[in-house]
Structure formats: structure tokens, C-alpha cells
Scaffold this active site. Sequence first.
Site, PDB file in Angstrom:
ATOM      1  N   SER A 134       0.976   2.412  12.045  1.00  0.00           N
ATOM      2  CA  SER A 134       1.066   3.007  10.711  1.00  0.00           C
ATOM      3  C   SER A 134       0.405   4.375  10.737  1.00  0.00           C
ATOM      4  CB  SER A 134       0.367   2.129   9.675  1.00  0.00           C
ATOM      5  OG  SER A 134       0.213   2.810   8.438  1.00  0.00           O
ATOM      6  N   TYR A 147      -6.388  -3.176   6.493  1.00  0.00           N
ATOM      7  CA  TYR A 147      -5.053  -2.997   7.079  1.00  0.00           C
ATOM      8  C   TYR A 147      -5.068  -1.880   8.116  1.00  0.00           C
ATOM      9  CZ  TYR A 147      -0.150  -1.550   7.389  1.00  0.00           C
ATOM     10  OH  TYR A 147       1.099  -1.177   7.851  1.00  0.00           O
TER      11      TYR A 147
END
Length: 293
Positions: A134, A147
Site C-alpha cells: 500500500s 494497517y
Amino acid sequence: MVTGAGGGIGSAVCRTLAAAGARVAAVDRGEKALRELREGYGAQDGPPPAEYLADVTYPAAAEAVLDQVEAELGPVHALVNVAGILRTGAALSCPTEDWSALLAVNATGVLLWSQAAARRMVGRRGDVIVTVASNAVGVPRAGMAAYTASKAAAAAFTLGLGLEVAEFGVRCNVVCPGSTDTPMLAAMGPDAMAAAIREPAVEGFAFEVAQEVTAEYEPADHLPRFFAAAAVGIEEQLSSPEHGVLIATRVVLRRARADTFGSHELAFKIAGYLAARKALECTRPVTASCRSR
């Protein structure tokens, strides 16, 4: 082989590989997700993938599935680690259950499947492992600390593995997409979606330098058309009650393509920042600045 094959990014990876002629092994923990992947295939997508039900967090699953795939389809020359989960929340109150779950799927899953694949690949040259991480790894976001940490771990492990297996002709790469309009993100609700796309305000800097560098790549007469198309698209997206200005802007820019205006990739990115900046200005109360541009 694609893990998390039934998700939004995973299914797109499967279709892209199949359309390019690859025989795809789709791995997912959900029977429904695999069924929907198969049913969603069109003629342009190539043959549907072979389906394998597995949870990437189980230590024995990777070895067992790879053995099965290689017995049925032949050697796995490419592994794409897409399986992942998203949970948002403040760092100060992050439940240990969320932390453990994120690391188990997003990081440990990458370790287990990459190890199992790499052990087989080192005897062959030219194989590849790709991990979908990400862009939050390099751009911290409020409400996504756990996350981000799990994705950073996955990225770091993949790159470290790459250094170790490079001598055997195995390449390991990391792809870091931004927030992507997938069912996983949508399921988090509008507040979580807003947190996921919240990034530092870099568009101001891009706006300042764009006028100077865009001219080197982009004919000046194309930019007004780009702005106009972006503004119209954003106005249409704002008619959806769940779309704020930022989400609407990103939806439109994701749908745009560099070849729409014959643009160089860099010029397209710069023009995208310009369009986003202008759209944000012009969706606020009209000012003389908006009217004059």
C-alpha cells in the site's frame, strides 16, 4: 498463483494475467468469492482460473496448495500476494485483536506463501514474486497505523527476500497502490473510506511547479480540455450521496487514462494534480479565481 483472488484487486490481477495467456491458480479463503470470480469472467478475460480454497494465515496451507497446483498445472512461475484485510481506527485505541489479525493476513501470509514459492523457484531461473502492499507504507495516514504497519512489514520482507534469492534468478517486487475502490474498502463505510483516502496535502506543491514542467511533456492546448472533462465528471460524482469532494475527485482521476490526450505518464500525473486542485477550488462557493480559470 494469486492469493486473495476473489477480492477487487486480486480478481483484476487474475483477469489481466489470464488475458495475457497465463494459466492462473486463484487462491482465496471464501467459496463465494471464488465463485463470483469465475462467474464474472468474460470472453475477453481468457480461461477462468483454477480455484483453490485456503486461508493464507495457516502455516501448512501454502505448502499443501503449492504441491497441489504444481501437480495439476505445473510449476508456479509467479506468485502474486494480494490477500489482505483492512481495519481502521486510532492508534491509541487499536485493539490487539485487530493488530494481530492485520499482521496475520497482511504480513505473515506474505511470509508463508513467499517462502513456500521461493523454495521451489530457486531451482529455476526467471520466476517472480510480487507483493501488493500500500502507498500508506510511505505516506502515513491517521486512523490506519496498524494497517500501515502490517503492509510495511510485508513490503520489507518481500524486498529482503528479493536480495537473498536474486542470485538464483528470482525477482521479488512490491506494488504500492493508493486507496482503491474495491468491495473491501466500501464495506468499511463512508467514514472509513474517508480515512483511507486522507493523505498529506501535496497537491499544493504540485500546483506550484506544474505550470513550469507540464509544458515539456503536454501540449498546452490539451490542459483546458483535461480540466473541463475532470470538472464535469466530478460534478456528476458529487450527485452520489456517499461521495464527498475528495472521493469524487479520485474516482474521476482513476477513470482517466494517459492515452486520452496522448499524454506522457509524468505529464498525466501533473495534470491530474492540477485538475484535482481546480476541482476542489471550484466545488467550493464560486470565487473570482474560479471564474477566471
